[in-house]
Design an enzyme around this catalytic site. Structure first.
Site, PDB file in Angstrom:
ATOM      1  N   TYR A 162      -1.465  -9.602   3.610  1.00 36.86           N
ATOM      2  CA  TYR A 162      -2.589 -10.710   3.470  1.00 36.86           C
ATOM      3  C   TYR A 162      -1.970 -10.432   1.724  1.00 36.86           C
ATOM      4  O   TYR A 162      -1.133  -9.416   0.866  1.00 36.86           O
ATOM      5  CB  TYR A 162      -3.982 -10.023   3.187  1.00 36.86           C
ATOM      6  CG  TYR A 162      -3.745  -8.168   2.355  1.00 36.86           C
ATOM      7  CD1 TYR A 162      -3.747  -7.312   4.129  1.00 36.86           C
ATOM      8  CD2 TYR A 162      -4.384  -8.016   1.605  1.00 36.86           C
ATOM      9  CE1 TYR A 162      -3.986  -5.918   3.818  1.00 36.86           C
ATOM     10  CE2 TYR A 162      -4.315  -6.615   1.014  1.00 36.86           C
ATOM     11  CZ  TYR A 162      -4.012  -6.022   1.957  1.00 36.86           C
ATOM     12  OH  TYR A 162      -4.268  -4.681   1.816  1.00 36.86           O
ATOM     13  N   GLU A 171       7.017  32.066  -6.568  1.00 36.51           N
ATOM     14  CA  GLU A 171       7.873  30.770  -6.587  1.00 36.51           C
ATOM     15  C   GLU A 171       9.072  30.567  -7.357  1.00 36.51           C
ATOM     16  O   GLU A 171      10.002  30.689  -7.595  1.00 36.51           O
ATOM     17  CB  GLU A 171       7.427  29.442  -5.937  1.00 36.51           C
ATOM     18  CG  GLU A 171       7.282  29.205  -4.157  1.00 36.51           C
ATOM     19  CD  GLU A 171       8.034  29.036  -3.989  1.00 36.51           C
ATOM     20  OE1 GLU A 171       9.163  29.365  -3.558  1.00 36.51           O
ATOM     21  OE2 GLU A 171       7.419  29.590  -2.325  1.00 36.51           O
ATOM     22  N   LYS A 215      -5.391   8.920  -0.355  1.00 40.57           N
ATOM     23  CA  LYS A 215      -5.101   8.592  -0.032  1.00 40.57           C
ATOM     24  C   LYS A 215      -4.097   9.057   1.185  1.00 40.57           C
ATOM     25  O   LYS A 215      -3.107   9.229   0.829  1.00 40.57           O
ATOM     26  CB  LYS A 215      -5.208   6.714  -0.349  1.00 40.57           C
ATOM     27  CG  LYS A 215      -4.268   6.256   0.588  1.00 40.57           C
ATOM     28  CD  LYS A 215      -4.049   4.622  -0.025  1.00 40.57           C
ATOM     29  CE  LYS A 215      -3.491   4.034   0.785  1.00 40.57           C
ATOM     30  NZ  LYS A 215      -3.674   2.542   1.035  1.00 40.57           N
ATOM     31  N   THR A 241      -6.873   0.631  -3.045  1.00 38.77           N
ATOM     32  CA  THR A 241      -7.064   1.987  -2.715  1.00 38.77           C
ATOM     33  C   THR A 241      -5.502   2.883  -2.667  1.00 38.77           C
ATOM     34  O   THR A 241      -5.983   3.696  -2.708  1.00 38.77           O
ATOM     35  CB  THR A 241      -6.858   2.117  -0.975  1.00 38.77           C
ATOM     36  OG1 THR A 241      -6.046   1.579  -0.503  1.00 38.77           O
ATOM     37  CG2 THR A 241      -9.098   1.266  -0.740  1.00 38.77           C
ATOM     38  N   ASP A 242      -4.875   2.057  -2.913  1.00 37.71           N
ATOM     39  CA  ASP A 242      -3.351   2.897  -3.328  1.00 37.71           C
ATOM     40  C   ASP A 242      -4.002   3.344  -4.844  1.00 37.71           C
ATOM     41  O   ASP A 242      -3.073   5.028  -4.355  1.00 37.71           O
ATOM     42  CB  ASP A 242      -2.642   1.952  -3.986  1.00 37.71           C
ATOM     43  CG  ASP A 242      -1.880   1.285  -2.417  1.00 37.71           C
ATOM     44  OD1 ASP A 242      -2.159   1.404  -1.666  1.00 37.71           O
ATOM     45  OD2 ASP A 242      -1.514  -0.327  -2.874  1.00 37.71           O
ATOM     46  N   THR A 249      -7.086  -4.794  -2.163  1.00 37.81           N
ATOM     47  CA  THR A 249      -7.317  -5.081  -0.693  1.00 37.81           C
ATOM     48  C   THR A 249      -9.334  -5.814  -0.539  1.00 37.81           C
ATOM     49  O   THR A 249      -9.566  -6.631   0.307  1.00 37.81           O
ATOM     50  CB  THR A 249      -7.224  -4.530   0.592  1.00 37.81           C
ATOM     51  OG1 THR A 249      -5.821  -4.454   0.267  1.00 37.81           O
ATOM     52  CG2 THR A 249      -7.621  -4.801   1.571  1.00 37.81           C
TER      53      THR A 249
HETATM   54  N1  ASN Z   1      -5.917  -1.465   0.838  1.00 36.25           N
HETATM   55  C1  ASN Z   1      -5.326  -1.172  -0.374  1.00 36.25           C
HETATM   56  O1  ASN Z   1      -6.537  -1.703  -1.350  1.00 36.25           O
HETATM   57  C2  ASN Z   1      -4.058  -1.371  -0.893  1.00 36.25           C
HETATM   58  C3  ASN Z   1      -3.891  -2.336  -1.990  1.00 36.25           C
HETATM   59  N2  ASN Z   1      -1.757  -2.288  -2.390  1.00 36.25           N
HETATM   60  C4  ASN Z   1      -3.990  -2.046  -3.380  1.00 36.25           C
HETATM   61  O2  ASN Z   1      -4.131  -0.671  -3.588  1.00 36.25           O
HETATM   62  O3  ASN Z   1      -4.225  -2.899  -3.759  1.00 36.25           O
END
Ligand code: ASN
Length: 337
Positions: A34, A294, A173, A100-101, A20
């Site tokens: 986007y 457990e 995340k 970020t994923d 992103t």
């Molecule tokens: N905020 C992001 O970067 C999400 C995007 N789907 C990615 O991981 O490339």
């Protein structure tokens, strides 16, 4: 700037992978709708002219993808390029722009396999650069600030999001629609404010120069998959993953990595067939799996993932299994890293 001033600044390379932070939307109101991975690294750098005050910055486009599509081959390609750059005398720090994923997976992978104390900083954004209040510019500025700071050396791979400096091992995340998205159960290591870093903690787990793993000795990664625990679960997914070639299965368990009585026999069987069973927890932020609580891990010859979430446990299992197939040795590694 004159040559003398430039010589005083650190040399930082930005390796761009997409995400992103390189995304673009149709209008400034599109903060969540986007396309990721649109802008090249030169545009990212040109978008933050203030980077030139922090360091001598140059960019390389390693790939251009949304990070949910990151593969093991992509991890290897990126890590090998980071290692080459880290060896170069005229590189003082490395920044990686990333979606970020799966950013937390890549940051942890690099933390395990890069044999350098030079700063490696992974960064992304929650909003594309075209959106109002886009967070990518400041996150990138902070990443370059941290990467060019001598104080950042030897602290493991770092992540700069939302003004915080996080450990690449711990951070995850935790929120997907806010800019305050990345959290660690053990807290951030520091803060960056106006290009200056303020440190409060150091990582206790083995990393980088103190790691027994080295990207130069890794040419492929074994298949490790994840299956999710929930009420009314069956053993179908576990068996299918093993049949699909998984060498280890991360059990993304409930609570303390607990396993449904409907699944236990299949996992015991799979272990006898040579598949490693690693109990992790899918609780959001703060999963902590204890050995022989457990489930009787000693008796079953299973491994517990300690505080690693399932996706980080997958990364460590893959790296560890390039060296050992012994469950006891894997458990030692899970305690130490
Ligand atoms: N905020 C992001 O970067 C999400 C995007 N789907 C990615 O991981 O490339």
């Amino acid at each position: 700037k004159d040559t003398e001033q430039r010589q005083k600044l650190a040399n930082v390379v930005i390796l761009a992978t997409g995400g992103t932070i390189a995304g673009a939307g149709a209008s400034a109101a599109n903060s969540a709708t986007y396309q990721a991975a649109k802008l090249g690294v030169d545009k990212l750098i040109a978008g933050v002219p203030e980077l030139a005050d922090l360091a001598n910055v140059r960019g390389e486009q390693v790939m251009q993808i949304a990070s949910e599509s990151f593969s093991n081959d992509d991890l290897l390609k990126l890590a090998k390029r980071v290692a080459e750059l880290a060896e170069s005398k005229d590189v003082d720090g490395i920044v990686i722009t990333h979606g970020t994923d799966t950013l937390e997976e890549t940051a942890y992978f690099l933390n395990l396999v890069e044999k350098t104390d030079k700063p490696i900083v992974v960064v992304g954004s929650m909003r594309p650069g075209t959106a109002m209040s886009a967070d990518g510019m400041l996150n990138l500025y902070n990443a370059v600030a941290v990467a060019s700071d001598k104080q950042s050396r030897g602290k493991g791979v770092l992540v700069t999001m939302n003004d915080e400096i996080q450990s690449g091992r711990d951070v995850s995340k935790a929120v997907n629609i806010k800019t305050e998205a990345f959290k660690s159960a053990w807290g951030p290591m520091g803060m960056v404010v106006e290009g200056k870093s303020y440190w409060f903690r150091l990582p206790a787990k083995r990393h980088t120069t103190n790691s027994e793993f080295d990207i130069k000795q890794i040419s492929s990664l074994p298949q490790v998959d994840i299956a999710y625990g929930y009420g009314n679960v069956t053993d179908t997914a576990y068996k299918a993953l093993a049949q699909g070639g998984a060498k280890a299965i991360i059990h993304a368990g409930t609570g303390n990595g607990s396993v449904s009585s409907r699944v236990v026999p299949a996992l015991q069987e799979l272990r006898k067939d040579g598949v490693q069973i690693i109990r992790s927890s899918h609780v959001n932020q703060g999963g902590f799996v204890l050995r022989n609580a457990e489930q009787p891990d000693d008796k079953n010859d299973w491994v517990v993932a300690h505080d690693l979430n399932p996706q980080k446990a997958r990364i460590l299992a893959m790296v560890a299994m390039t060296k050992t197939q012994d469950a006891k040795e894997l458990q030692r590694i899970f305690w130490e890293y």
